[in-house]
Design an enzyme around this catalytic site. Structure first.
Site, mmCIF file in Angstrom:
data_model
loop_
_atom_site.group_PDB
_atom_site.id
_atom_site.type_symbol
_atom_site.label_atom_id
_atom_site.label_comp_id
_atom_site.label_asym_id
_atom_site.label_seq_id
_atom_site.Cartn_x
_atom_site.Cartn_y
_atom_site.Cartn_z
ATOM 1 N N HIS A 1 -3.909 5.850 3.681
ATOM 2 C CA HIS A 1 -4.629 4.685 3.175
ATOM 3 C C HIS A 1 -4.066 3.373 3.725
ATOM 4 C CE1 HIS A 1 -5.817 1.655 0.098
ATOM 5 N NE2 HIS A 1 -6.895 2.408 -0.045
ATOM 6 N N ASN B 1 -13.902 0.303 -7.650
ATOM 7 C CA ASN B 1 -15.020 1.217 -7.390
ATOM 8 C C ASN B 1 -15.545 1.826 -8.690
ATOM 9 O OD1 ASN B 1 -14.589 0.916 -4.527
ATOM 10 N ND2 ASN B 1 -12.861 2.312 -4.737
ATOM 11 N N SER C 1 -11.303 -0.802 -1.094
ATOM 12 C CA SER C 1 -10.051 -0.814 -0.335
ATOM 13 C C SER C 1 -10.287 -1.181 1.117
ATOM 14 C CB SER C 1 -9.385 0.572 -0.380
ATOM 15 O OG SER C 1 -8.581 0.737 -1.510
ATOM 16 N N ASP D 1 0.824 -1.197 0.000
ATOM 17 C CA ASP D 1 0.000 0.000 0.000
ATOM 18 C C ASP D 1 0.871 1.265 0.000
ATOM 19 O OD1 ASP D 1 -2.388 1.766 0.761
ATOM 20 O OD2 ASP D 1 -3.276 -0.230 0.941
#
Length: 429
Positions: free
Chosen positions: A190, A288, A369, A153
């Site tokens: 994130h 998404n 996510s 990430d």
């Protein structure tokens, strides 16, 4: 994004009296030289070069510096537009741009919590964790011992109160060197958020966030820059590294990739297959892109990865609902309970998820996510309870758990294996 990292590193080095000044100057001089070279060349981007022989490859590397090396006389490097054009005219080689992948969130959903202690105490066990444990009165979580969750990430704040004791590896695959140990700084948030959902352990005062598998160990691999984007070769390098580490250390590893792109990268496909063949379980965000059929992002779309859809905290037709933004699988493969390219496999909470943040606090975000680490954490918990499982057996177990909680809410959701939620919502019990 490399320059700010270098500036911060230079400040830290200058402030430290314990490091030899001679070696520091040598490193800084080399850094400055490299930065001057890059400025003179202008803007660059990443390419994959494939040659017909090792000799040709070595000759190319004298002019175009090696970034990551791959099978089949291939390596990646950074070039300018002019250099890219020139390479395309060279005989006996092929050159192609390397794909860029991004985090899978709804940016408008981000909510930061200013009152850190109060916010954490009120949401120590967020709704998604209660849902996956199937217990609305849950006050803490357990499980995941002896399993590693590799979070690929934006990095992770491994000093966060709720993650500090879990952190075992911290590595950066985005700097000028293709692998930097003991560095995984998250300036985006994130990655830290994802890690908290997977394995947050509540902190010393037990008032922080609990993840699904708080006893699992964290491998924090920074593969995305501070804007949440990263090159496919760096991600592929990290995937292979995690698989190799699993073999060397003889440990069970779950890879969490809350990232993706619309197109397939051969580098990442080969790396995911490499990891899966070596006993690693790979979990990735479905994307998404909305509820149109056939919109699952890569690498989640790969048959060797588990694609995870996003569930909302509201009921429809008696079950949780798949978010409209969550990508859907192919209609032609619905109902077969088989995983093919482009299929969604599992669903998990991904809307308004409260978790750890890079500044030491907490934040709420939505997206596939956020759904993905719920499944990665569950996989770690189940694997710890069934250490004899292979990754294939573990995957089948998760699928069977999902079948027992079918999702009927959301566009294209329905009985059995559907294109919205896949097999359903896999839970602890």
């Amino acid at each position: 994004m490399k320059k700010p990292l270098k500036v911060l590193a230079a400040i830290a080095i200058a402030a430290s009296m314990a490091i030899s000044t001679g070696s520091v100057y040598a490193k800084d001089d080399f850094r400055d030289f490299k930065e001057d070279q890059m400025k003179q060349r202008g803007e660059t981007f990443r390419v994959l070069i494939t040659a017909t022989s090792d000799k040709e490859l070595q000759q190319l590397q004298q002019s175009y510096e090696l970034r990551n090396e791959f099978d089949g006389h291939s390596y990646t490097t950074d070039v300018t537009a002019k250099e890219f054009e020139a390479l395309q005219h060279l005989p006996h080689i092929t050159v192609e741009k390397v794909d860029v992948l991004s985090i899978q969130i709804d940016p408008s959903s981000l909510k930061l919590n200013d009152e850190v202690d109060a916010a954490a105490a009120s949401q120590s066990v967020p709704w998604g964790i209660k849902a996956i444990y199937n217990d609305n009165n849950l006050t803490s979580t357990t499980g995941g011992s002896n399993v590693r969750i590799a979070v690929l990430d934006t990095g992770v704040n491994v000093n966060h109160n709720d993650l500090y004791y879990n952190a075992e590896q911290c590595k950066d695959f985005t700097q000028s060197s293709s692998l930097v140990n003991n560095s995984c700084t998250d300036r985006n948030g994130h990655g830290t958020h994802v890690a908290g959902t997977a394995l947050g352990e509540g902190g010393d005062d037990r008032r922080g966030v609990y993840g699904v598998a708080p006893n699992a160990k964290l491998w924090a691999y920074k593969v995305l820059n501070d804007s949440g984007n990263g090159y496919a070769d760096d991600i592929a390098n990290a995937i292979r590294h995690a698989a190799d580490q699993a073999s060397v250390q003889r440990v069970k590893v779950v890879i969490n990739m809350s990232l993706g792109s619309n197109g397939e990268s051969s580098l990442i496909t080969n790396a995911v297959n490499y990891a899966y063949d070596r006993g690693v379980l790979v979990v990735a965000a479905a994307g998404n892109d909305g509820y149109s059929p056939g919109s699952i992002d890569y690498p989640a779309a790969l048959p060797s990865a588990i694609a995870v859809a996003n569930l909302e905290n509201r009921l429809e037709n008696g079950t949780y609902r798949v978010a409209n933004s969550s990508s859907r699988g192919h209609a032609r493969t619905a109902g077969d309970h088989l995983i093919q390219t482009g299929d969604v496999e599992l669903s998990a909470p991904g809307t308004s998820i409260f978790s750890t943040w890079y500044n030491g606090g907490y934040a709420t975000i939505s997206g596939t996510s956020m759904a993905t680490p719920h499944v990665a954490g569950l996989a770690a918990k189940v694997w710890a309870e069934n250490p004899s499982f292979t990754n294939v057996q573990l995957r089948a177990n998760l699928q069977n758990r999902a079948k027992s909680y079918d999702i009927l809410g959301g566009y294209h959701a329905g009985r059995g294996d559907d294109i919205a939620s896949g097999f359903g919502f896999a839970r602890v019990r």
